[in-house]
Write a protein that holds these residues in place. Structure first.
Motif, PDB file in Angstrom:
ATOM      1  N   GLY A  77       0.751  -1.343   0.098  1.00 20.88           N
ATOM      2  CA  GLY A  77       0.036  -0.016   0.131  1.00 20.88           C
ATOM      3  C   GLY A  77       0.916   1.341  -0.028  1.00 20.88           C
ATOM      4  N   ASP A  82      -0.875   4.500  -4.744  1.00 25.28           N
ATOM      5  CA  ASP A  82      -1.754   4.017  -3.784  1.00 25.28           C
ATOM      6  C   ASP A  82      -2.292   4.708  -3.087  1.00 25.28           C
ATOM      7  OD1 ASP A  82      -1.059   1.372  -4.552  1.00 25.28           O
ATOM      8  OD2 ASP A  82       0.356   0.991  -2.913  1.00 25.28           O
ATOM      9  N   ASP A  83      -3.600   4.360  -2.498  1.00 28.18           N
ATOM     10  CA  ASP A  83      -4.875   5.166  -1.889  1.00 28.18           C
ATOM     11  C   ASP A  83      -4.037   5.558  -0.580  1.00 28.18           C
ATOM     12  OD1 ASP A  83      -6.611   6.532  -0.584  1.00 28.18           O
ATOM     13  OD2 ASP A  83      -8.200   4.895  -1.064  1.00 28.18           O
ATOM     14  N   THR A  85      -5.564   7.301   2.027  1.00 27.12           N
ATOM     15  CA  THR A  85      -6.832   6.916   2.952  1.00 27.12           C
ATOM     16  C   THR A  85      -6.663   5.461   3.458  1.00 27.12           C
ATOM     17  OG1 THR A  85      -8.448   6.133   1.213  1.00 27.12           O
ATOM     18  CG2 THR A  85      -8.166   8.741   1.956  1.00 27.12           C
ATOM     19  N   LEU A  86      -6.543   4.512   2.714  1.00 27.55           N
ATOM     20  CA  LEU A  86      -6.242   3.250   3.153  1.00 27.55           C
ATOM     21  C   LEU A  86      -5.179   2.904   3.984  1.00 27.55           C
ATOM     22  CD1 LEU A  86      -7.083   1.142  -0.246  1.00 27.55           C
ATOM     23  CD2 LEU A  86      -8.535   1.386   1.699  1.00 27.55           C
ATOM     24  N   PHE A  87      -4.143   3.473   3.480  1.00 26.88           N
ATOM     25  CA  PHE A  87      -3.004   3.252   4.543  1.00 26.88           C
ATOM     26  C   PHE A  87      -2.944   3.922   6.040  1.00 26.88           C
ATOM     27  CE2 PHE A  87       1.166   5.319   6.189  1.00 26.88           C
ATOM     28  CZ  PHE A  87       1.930   3.846   6.539  1.00 26.88           C
ATOM     29  N   SER A  88      -3.583   5.255   5.856  1.00 30.68           N
ATOM     30  CA  SER A  88      -3.681   6.051   6.954  1.00 30.68           C
ATOM     31  C   SER A  88      -4.329   5.235   8.062  1.00 30.68           C
ATOM     32  CB  SER A  88      -4.448   7.293   6.689  1.00 30.68           C
ATOM     33  OG  SER A  88      -5.473   7.439   6.166  1.00 30.68           O
ATOM     34  N   SER A  89      -5.409   4.517   7.527  1.00 31.34           N
ATOM     35  CA  SER A  89      -6.517   3.787   8.325  1.00 31.34           C
ATOM     36  C   SER A  89      -5.648   2.494   9.292  1.00 31.34           C
ATOM     37  CB  SER A  89      -7.465   2.973   7.613  1.00 31.34           C
ATOM     38  OG  SER A  89      -7.305   2.096   6.824  1.00 31.34           O
ATOM     39  N   THR A  90      -4.301   2.241   8.712  1.00 29.01           N
ATOM     40  CA  THR A  90      -3.703   1.193   9.414  1.00 29.01           C
ATOM     41  C   THR A  90      -2.695   1.722  10.524  1.00 29.01           C
ATOM     42  OG1 THR A  90      -1.669   1.117   7.864  1.00 29.01           O
ATOM     43  CG2 THR A  90      -3.622  -0.247   7.245  1.00 29.01           C
TER      44      THR A  90
END
Length: 153
Positions: A77, A82-83, A85-90
């Motif tokens: 990711g 890559d997105d 927002t997806l990474f930040s959620s981890t």
């Protein structure tokens, strides 16, 4: 939690290295930035990287200097497109981590975390630069604590 974002060091052109590993200049600048981080007592738990050769080499230089307890890990990711927002959620708010990646991902991540939109640029990275983000305890709001650049250009 502090988040240390690093754009990989300067890399070789594809004609010289299809995997675009670090150039000599990229290695030297990254080593200088890692030493500066150590001199300023930057402490991290782990370093994560995209898996691309130039990001891995950059991360390895920082690992040797900063010696993070949990070492170095390839992380999905973190590719250039890559997105964020997806990474930040981890993100785990319990530990300081360093993320070594690429543009435009790194700049979009800072924008997303600080102003809520990956499309509103707020800082420009340089190869081997370090941008430190931190979070307000009560509100959880991200802010730029400091930035280190290898050059003033």
């Amino acid at each position: 939690m502090a988040l240390f974002l690093v754009q990989h060091g300067k890399s070789l052109p594809k004609e010289k290295d299809p995997d675009q590993g670090l150039s000599r200049e990229g290695m030297a600048e990254t080593q200088a930035m890692a030493a500066l981080a150590a001199e300023n007592n930057v402490q991290i738990m782990r370093i994560i990287h995209s898996g691309k050769k130039r990001a891995l080499q950059t991360a390895e230089i920082f690992v040797k200097t900063l010696e993070p307890e949990a070492g170095i890990i390839k992380w999905a990711g973190l590719a250039p497109l890559d997105d964020v927002t997806l990474f930040s959620s981890t993100l785990n708010s319990e530990e300081n981590i360093m993320v070594v990646g690429h543009l435009p991902f790194m700049e979009k991540l800072v924008s997303y975390l600080v102003v809520g939109s990956p499309e509103k640029p707020i800082i420009k990275f340089q190869n081997s630069s370090i941008i430190c983000l931190d979070r307000e305890d009560e509100s959880g709001t991200w802010f730029i604590r400091w930035a280190l650049f290898p050059r003033f250009d």
